[in-house]
Design a protein around this motif. Structure first.
Motif, PDB file in Angstrom:
ATOM      1  N   TYR A  93       0.714  -1.272  -0.067  1.00  0.00           N
ATOM      2  CA  TYR A  93       0.174  -0.077  -0.110  1.00  0.00           C
ATOM      3  C   TYR A  93       0.737   1.214  -0.138  1.00  0.00           C
ATOM      4  N   TYR A  94       2.164   1.181  -0.468  1.00  0.00           N
ATOM      5  CA  TYR A  94       2.798   2.442  -0.734  1.00  0.00           C
ATOM      6  C   TYR A  94       3.045   2.656  -2.086  1.00  0.00           C
ATOM      7  N   GLN A  95       3.220   4.072  -2.579  1.00  0.00           N
ATOM      8  CA  GLN A  95       3.251   4.685  -3.570  1.00  0.00           C
ATOM      9  C   GLN A  95       2.307   4.243  -4.734  1.00  0.00           C
ATOM     10  N   ARG A  96       0.981   4.073  -4.220  1.00  0.00           N
ATOM     11  CA  ARG A  96      -0.106   3.487  -5.023  1.00  0.00           C
ATOM     12  C   ARG A  96      -0.531   4.827  -5.914  1.00  0.00           C
ATOM     13  N   ASP A  97      -0.091   5.998  -5.319  1.00  0.00           N
ATOM     14  CA  ASP A  97      -0.533   7.309  -6.207  1.00  0.00           C
ATOM     15  C   ASP A  97       0.176   7.382  -7.570  1.00  0.00           C
ATOM     16  N   ARG A  98       1.348   6.746  -7.651  1.00  0.00           N
ATOM     17  CA  ARG A  98       2.275   6.875  -8.717  1.00  0.00           C
ATOM     18  C   ARG A  98       2.998   5.478  -8.920  1.00  0.00           C
ATOM     19  N   PRO A  99       2.190   4.307  -9.174  1.00  0.00           N
ATOM     20  CA  PRO A  99       2.845   3.115  -9.336  1.00  0.00           C
ATOM     21  C   PRO A  99       3.693   2.884 -10.720  1.00  0.00           C
ATOM     22  N   PRO A 100       4.757   2.098 -10.719  1.00  0.00           N
ATOM     23  CA  PRO A 100       5.335   1.603 -12.056  1.00  0.00           C
ATOM     24  C   PRO A 100       4.714   0.879 -12.620  1.00  0.00           C
TER      25      PRO A 100
END
Length: 758
Positions: free
Chosen positions: A624-631
């Protein structure tokens, strides 16, 4: 004028002229004697009280929190059981509550969430004095194993800067204005190495269909990588991957960025003109070790020794530091001090998991398979050593284990293709023998047998009875699926007899614990890089081989190691420290425990903790980390690799290998051993060269016997495949497996445009 009531009321208004503090002469009145009697009895306090807490930043308001009233609980216990007995019961209740919470925290707590307080803090692990830590640092730096400008912890108390042959000299700077007594320790090394030339790597027209192979001898500056990828500095995995692929020229002919990209250049060559290795003063290094200790009044102040053990004595014994040699000065193809070996450890039936890992190695690494005869002056080709433990982790191989292993590999359709003569120079199968391997570690060979067990994971020790070890050693024929099926259900569920993980509920925990130790053993004995078997190569590792320092990668959001990828130099001082420290800590090689070893000894920078973006790009998203800008691709769970959600199901076929975390060196899919890569074609599909193995696998998948009644081989002809039999949306795992297979069949080149001709 209105009359004044004589009855008592707390809400009665004060008469005009009333002044605060004057006693009232009004008497209370009751409607009955019963109410008067009840009012005279003392009322017990409330069960809850309100605590007012100020809100930071909002001084005009207060936060009102209800809390259990200790006075009310005491009143209740005393009135029920008496003053002495009630007070004692209340004390015991509080004590039981405290220890219950403590027990729950120990039982269900994780390394990520620990119960706070001195009662549950992990005990110290350190067994080396400051003098030995100085020697370890100086040996590693002098050997060229620290090509970094990252600081040396000042807590070590070094008094002179070590000469660093892997680092170019610094530009002159203004001298420090601090008095020598104000500096507790040296925090930098003194670069005496070669000049670095950073490369602008791009495909040149017209050859822009595929990215260029890395320049032989090129090195990844991992300091620059950390600047763009470190999660601690709020760097996004998506941005890190872009820097990695642009800096390596993986955006071949498709670059859309404009402008200068000097800050994105992270690959360099060492330019040895005018460089003199004699500048490294080995004897001076030894002298500085002694002088550093002599300058300290209390040499080991600030170091917390492990309880119950003595400091390691005599002082750590190290050989002379290695000679750092730039790639262009080597007289042979490969650097014998830094062999290019990939290690992988496997237990249980050989399945599509190590099969796909090996295929990805052939698809990405510079093995030279596209050349009929490998030139003598060609770059050093990497090798892949697959170590196979022939039985349960607690067993001892029998005398014919090596022969049995190769017979089983030949009969296994997933393994047999890699025994082809075309692959013998780059892929080798090795038999794992725990006794032999531990006896090959000088730091362990004389003492490891005195330990109660070899299976210690984060302090959780699993004891193995001696009779179990002997009974499991009778046969090594546990490497095929048919042998597994013949085991009884009770034995199959027994943790001590598992060989591989067939489901999430029958996890082979002992083999996982053994592999935690095996990776350090293999790298320390033979050198090279270890990878977990649930790893897929995504690009050439040439630039990582050039970085001579040891490294692992970050445990997701935590500042801990994950050793699913581990580079450790052969016979290094750091390796000696790790093995001796682990020996005094019950042979615990769990990555969380290794993180404690290096942190308490101030050696973390010697085992560089790289961002997980380089090897494990989906991990932060799954937590649930960096889901605002995922790879790309976006995995909310690791299972998405095998079962890609329908909303993203078009991406694998449309984007293919090039759209899968491009820029990362590898992908770690975190177990899932029981899920096939290609459910609709769950067999090796490598073309005519390996058709016999494919027939056996397809016959087994269809439930068709592969032998006739007379015992002769009777492999059926392959049925004609129909596209209607395939899945409509192919998952990422399927697309990658089929991509690697098509390269072996000769239907497409590898990721660098090189064709395999049979």
């Amino acid at each position: 004028m209105a009359s004044t009531s004589t009855s008592y009321s707390p809400f009665a208004q004060r008469p005009p002229g009333h002044r605060r503090g004057r006693l009232s002469t009004s008497l209370p009145s009751y409607s009955s004697a019963v109410q008067e009697k009840l009012a005279r009895q003392p009322q017990p306090p409330s069960w809850f009280i309100t605590v007012v807490v100020p809100i930071p930043g909002i001084w005009s308001r207060r936060l009102r929190l209800p809390m259990l009233n200790i006075r009310r609980m005491h009143h209740f216990s005393v009135t029920r059981f008496g003053r002495k007995r009630g007070s004692l019961l209340l004390f015991l209740a509080f004590l039981a509550l405290f220890f219950s919470a403590f027990a729950l925290a120990k039982r269900f707590g994780t390394h990520e969430k620990k119960w706070p307080g001195p009662f549950t803090s992990d005990p110290p692990t350190l067994v080396y004095k400051r003098e030995d830590l100085h020697r370890i640092w100086r040996w590693e730096v002098a050997s060229g194993h620290y090509p970094s400008r990252r600081g040396i912890p000042e807590q070590l108390g070094l008094k002179t800067s070590p000469d660093n042959p892997a680092l170019p000299p610094r530009r002159p700077t203004a001298p420090s204005t601090l008095h020598p007594t104000q500096v507790s320790g040296i925090t930098t090394t003194r670069g005496i190495g070669t000049k670095r030339v950073y490369l602008d790597i791009q495909s040149q027209p017209p050859d822009v269909s595929y990215p260029p192979r890395p320049v032989p001898g090129s090195i990844a500056d991992l300091d620059v990588v950390m600047e763009h990828c470190d999660f601690s500095e709020k760097k996004y995995v998506r941005d890190c991957l872009e820097v990695l692929r642009v800096g390596a020229g993986l955006d071949n002919g498709k670059r859309v960025r404009r402008g200068r990209m000097d800050t994105w250049k992270y690959i360099y060559l060492e330019q040895p003109d005018g460089w003199n290795v004699s500048k490294i003063d080995i004897e001076g290094t030894r002298h500085h070790n002694k002088r550093d200790v002599d300058l300290d009044v209390d040499a080991d102040s600030g170091l917390i020794k492990k309880r119950g053990v003595e400091w390691e004595t005599p002082p750590i014994a190290l050989n002379s530091p290695r000679q750092h040699r730039p790639y262009s000065t080597l007289t042979t193809q490969c650097d014998t001090d830094n062999p290019r070996l990939f290690h992988m450890f496997w237990t249980g039936p050989f399945t599509d998991k190590p099969y796909t890992a090996l295929l990805s190695f052939l698809f990405t690494q510079n093995t030279g398979l596209h050349l009929r005869d490998y030139p003598e002056n060609a770059p050093c080709r990497p090798k892949f050593w697959l170590w196979i433990n022939p039985g349960p982790a607690a067993s001892v191989p029998n005398p014919t284990a090596l022969k049995d292993m190769f017979e089983q590999l030949k009969s296994n359709p997933w393994a047999s293709p890699f025994l082809h003569p075309r692959f013998r120079d780059v892929i080798q199968f090795k038999l794992w023998n725990t006794t032999e391997q531990l006896d090959g570690i000088p730091e362990l060979k004389d003492e490891w047998r005195s330990r109660d067990t070899l299976f210690n994971s984060g302090g959780h020790i699993i004891s193995v009875p001696p009779n179990r070890q002997q009974s499991a050693s009778g046969s090594a024929s546990v490497n095929t699926a048919s042998d597994e099926e013949t085991k009884g259900k009770n034995q199959e569920d027994d943790m001590l007899n598992r060989t591989g993980s067939k489901s999430s509920t029958s996890y082979d925990r002992l083999s996982v614990i053994l592999s935690d130790m095996a990776r350090f053993v293999l790298c320390h004995r033979f050198g090279g890089i270890y990878l977990d078997a649930d790893t897929i190569f995504l690009r050439d590792w040439e630039e990582l081989w050039g970085w001579k320092g040891a490294f692992a990668y970050r445990w997701s959001r935590l500042e801990k190691y994950n050793t699913a990828v581990l580079h450790l130099n052969k016979g290094s001082a750091l390796g000696t420290f790790l093995f001796r420290t682990a020996l005094k800590n019950d042979l615990d090689f769990h990555p969380m425990t290794v993180s404690k070893y290096t942190k308490e000894a101030y050696l973390e920078n010697l085992l560089l903790r790289l961002p997980d973006a380089l090897f494990d790009s989906a991990w932060l998203n799954t937590e649930y980390y960096q889901r605002d800008r995922p790879p790309q691709p976006y995995f909310a769970d690791f299972s998405d690799f095998f079962d890609t959600p329908a909303t993203q199901g078009a991406a694998p076929q449309a984007l293919g290998f090039d759209g899968f975390y491009k820029g990362a060196f590898s992908y770690h899919f975190h177990n899932y051993w029981w899920k096939p890569f290609d459910p609709s074609r769950n067999w090796p599909d490598l073309g005519p060269q390996f058709i016999a193995g494919e027939r056996r696998a397809r016959a087994a998948a269809a439930g068709t016997p592969s032998t006739s009644a007379s015992g002769q081989s009777a492999l059926p002809e392959l049925p004609e495949d129909s596209v209607e039999d395939d899945h409509r949306d192919l998952d990422w795992a399927t697309v990658l497996k089929r991509t690697f297979e098509s390269y072996i069949r000769g239907e497409r080149p590898n990721m660098y445009g090189e064709w395999l001709q049979w």
